[in-house]
Motif scaffolding. Structure first.
Motif, PDB file in Angstrom:
ATOM      1  N   THR A   1     -22.990  -1.955   1.245  1.00 41.02           N
ATOM      2  CA  THR A   1     -22.303  -3.740   0.966  1.00 41.02           C
ATOM      3  C   THR A   1     -23.818  -4.392   1.353  1.00 41.02           C
ATOM      4  O   THR A   1     -23.413  -5.724   0.415  1.00 41.02           O
TER       5      THR A   1
ATOM      6  N   GLU B   1     -27.244  -3.961   0.645  1.00 37.29           N
ATOM      7  CA  GLU B   1     -27.956  -3.456   0.062  1.00 37.29           C
ATOM      8  C   GLU B   1     -28.327  -4.640  -0.464  1.00 37.29           C
ATOM      9  O   GLU B   1     -30.202  -4.971  -0.771  1.00 37.29           O
TER      10      GLU B   1
ATOM     11  N   HIS C   1     -30.088  -7.752   0.655  1.00 36.15           N
ATOM     12  CA  HIS C   1     -31.552  -7.278   1.129  1.00 36.15           C
ATOM     13  C   HIS C   1     -32.419  -7.409  -0.193  1.00 36.15           C
ATOM     14  O   HIS C   1     -33.607  -7.565   0.428  1.00 36.15           O
TER      15      HIS C   1
ATOM     16  N   GLY D   1     -26.794  -8.573   5.388  1.00 34.71           N
ATOM     17  CA  GLY D   1     -25.980  -8.172   6.523  1.00 34.71           C
ATOM     18  C   GLY D   1     -26.635  -7.198   7.622  1.00 34.71           C
ATOM     19  O   GLY D   1     -27.653  -7.561   7.336  1.00 34.71           O
ATOM     20  N   PRO D   2     -25.267  -6.402   8.123  1.00 38.12           N
ATOM     21  CA  PRO D   2     -26.016  -5.067   8.857  1.00 38.12           C
ATOM     22  C   PRO D   2     -27.323  -4.759   7.799  1.00 38.12           C
ATOM     23  O   PRO D   2     -26.852  -4.002   6.990  1.00 38.12           O
ATOM     24  N   ALA D   3     -28.260  -3.892   8.022  1.00 42.06           N
ATOM     25  CA  ALA D   3     -28.800  -3.215   7.362  1.00 42.06           C
ATOM     26  C   ALA D   3     -28.034  -1.740   7.300  1.00 42.06           C
ATOM     27  O   ALA D   3     -29.046  -0.906   6.413  1.00 42.06           O
ATOM     28  N   THR D   4     -27.799  -1.464   8.391  1.00 42.28           N
ATOM     29  CA  THR D   4     -26.671  -0.373   8.425  1.00 42.28           C
ATOM     30  C   THR D   4     -25.847  -0.112   7.264  1.00 42.28           C
ATOM     31  O   THR D   4     -24.677   0.572   6.688  1.00 42.28           O
TER      32      THR D   4
END
Lengths: 396, 396
Positions: free
Chosen positions: A280, A282, A285, A274-277
């Motif tokens: 949810t 994290e 990753h 998902g977006p690294a930003t």
């Protein structure tokens, strides 16, 4: 006392996954295990401790009566009991007894197989979870996470795979719902009694799951959900399925404990990026970085991990096909050197392409025949279409 | 003709990376290589072909004059030439000669080291790229991709690392700009002559890079960019740096060719994850899935890959610290069993926690002392704070 009744009492007095009880049941059988637990054990020390806790929990109740009560409470809900003695027992759950202890913490004392299962739903348990994937993740999911959970679960169900999850808000609910909307099967593994609806807002969802899939729990009727129970329950989600997909998970997330169990059980462990930003994502990753979870973005990629070897092969990601696709490398280089907007000679094309004039002259007619290149009356060439000659056509 | 002048002529007549020329220069040196190229070679066949192409490109010009012209064109722009004979030559580029051919295609004939480099900017080349990371990606980047390129490049530059990229729209430009705004160094590796601004809108950016960093190219002045050149150039971006980060890339993307080269060169290969629904993250996810690119989300994680062993250790992702953090497993289990909103006895807590009454009684005073649990006048307990007892507190 029958084996089944003994198992009900054991499940009522000792929290699921308990290693001391599991050892006792393995060596003595459920009935003898119960007798010793409620007797006056003098050793080993951990059995003495467990015995004290069990007796405190039993209080002044009669064990047989306790089992009868649990049974009739389940009966009233249309729930049935499944035990390891039953042909419908999902034997994959027993692999918890042989789980590796990679990254073990104290909580691993609660990682043993279930003693019995309360079940709502008409489907057979063993067959339903045989080809199943767990789809788990954040309660506080984002719309993106809900979309991914839905896409993956729908695709799995459509391919005849059962979707296992935990019945929670967010990713779990999206996974269950998507499987059912695909006309497929889903299993919710609960962390409380089969008579308890948690969260309450999922009463309708649970009824629908009971109608078309299965509600399962290790806890006896009356057991309420609490934090430790969710973590203990997660090992069963991992154990019942062939693989676990973490769709969205914060750095600290119960879904990561399910992932941990899948990893320790040598099951396929997968995570959606998902977006690294996005907080949810994290946890997802981190699972990919730290625990070698396989990055998956489609149900096909999930099936590639859990199917038999060669049963499913997800197509590698490809961009849109272009006119260049059929060209060999030399022809493609010649094509790339043909300008747009103005025409040049074959010799000039050779220079730009870095090929011999002969090679340029040999390849141009085929490009003209494919309508990729236009030759004018003076024998000069230019390209027909924009996408083929953008200098950075492959970028981006 | 001097070695330097011979290199300029070779770079003007043969496209960079050419394997036939590289072999010839390695065995005979640049001056003799040029003599043979412009002579009448009868073998090997590939030299005959290359010779014909080079002579066609030279036309009726004098080689010495060609070199002089290239040199004075570069001089006018304040550009200098750096050759392998120069102490400032970035020797890491020469590792291209020993690159593995994993996944080789026809284009690999163009993967040899550069013959020379035209350079704008005052910094020394070898030192500037010594500690460098390539940050590359889609021209058609999303705001998310631009944000990630900026965050990562800024962080790298702040830590004293040089950011290498290709000067293109999108991710490349964001990477260069972020490095400069951190007061750091950045290198743009071009796919055309040092006198050519491509894309034209980056004229200001390139001037700024030349002022504070370096513009580099293998192509002589006057060379225009085209598709093949971008792909050939990408090998140099990979070769000059210690690792390559693909920030955003479509399934078909030039950035993936840079990734391929980094992989073949045994350099650190990294990719940023993104939404699975974003076409510009497809290439990143494919690199992680198919080519074992390391998933990275922060500059710290990038430095962990490219730094010397132990030089940088990215902190593992952790959630917010909670009051539970200092508790041992038993105390945490007891805490989890303490209800909120109503008070219960230590014996009841033991039952819910699945621990012995003794263990519950032993652990409760410490929880009270830490103000996690409140004991009332009747010796009953409840929790003080909401987050500690939410049943699914670790989920999501």
């Amino acid at each position: 006392m029958t084996v089944t009744m003994a198992r009900i009492v054991l499940a009522s007095l000792v929290e699921p996954g308990n290693a001391v009880l599991a050892r006792l049941v393995r060596t003595s059988g459920p009935a003898e295990a119960l007798r010793r637990l409620l007797g006056e054990p003098e050793a080993p020390h951990d059995l003495v401790t467990l015995s004290a806790a069990a007796k405190a929990r039993l209080g002044d109740r009669d064990p047989w009566r306790l089992a009868e009560d649990a049974r009739s409470a389940a009966d009233r809900l249309g729930a049935r009991l499944v035990t390891p003695e039953d042909p419908d027992w999902p034997t994959r759950a027993d692999e918890l007894a042989r789980m590796s202890r990679g990254g073990a913490t104290g909580i691993d004392v609660d990682s043993q197989p279930p003693v019995c299962l309360w079940v709502r739903g008409a489907l057979p348990v063993a067959d339903t979870v045989d080809r199943s994937v767990s789809v788990v993740g954040a309660r506080t999911a984002t719309p993106y996470g809900l979309y991914m959970a839905t896409e993956i679960s729908f695709g799995l169900a459509e391919s005849g795979w059962t979707v296992v999850s935990g019945g929670a808000y967010g990713i779990d609910a999206a996974a269950h719902r998507a499987a059912m909307s695909a006309g497929g099967r889903t299993v919710a593994v609960l962390a409380c009694g089969i008579d308890t609806v948690y969260p309450l807002a999922h009463a309708g969802l649970f009824e629908q799951i009971a109608d078309t899939g299965l509600l399962l729990t290790e806890w006896p009727p009356g057991a309420t959900p609490h934090r430790t129970r969710f973590l203990v329950r997660n090992r069963l989600i991992a154990a019942l399925s062939r693989g676990t997909v973490v769709v969205e998970a914060a750095a600290r997330s119960g879904a990561r404990s399910t992932a941990r169990r899948a990893f320790q059980l040598n099951r396929a462990l997968m995570a959606c990026p998902g977006p690294a930003t996005s907080p949810t994502s994290e946890g997802c990753h981190a699972e990919i970085r730290e625990h070698h979870a396989r990055l998956v973005t489609t149900p096909e990629q999930v099936l590639e991990e859990v199917g038999r070897i060669g049963e499913y092969l997800a197509p590698p990601v490809r961009g849109r096909a272009t006119e260049r696709d059929g060209l060999d490398d030399l022809a493609a280089r010649v094509l790339d050197a043909v300008p747009r907007g103005h025409a040049i000679s074959a010799a000039e094309i050779a220079v730009v392409a870095g090929v011999s004039p002969t090679d340029a002259r040999r390849n141009l007619p085929a490009l003209v025949a494919r309508e990729l290149v236009v030759e004018d009356d003076h024998g000069l060439f230019q390209t027909r279409r924009r996408p083929s000659t953008r200098p950075a056509g492959r970028r981006g």
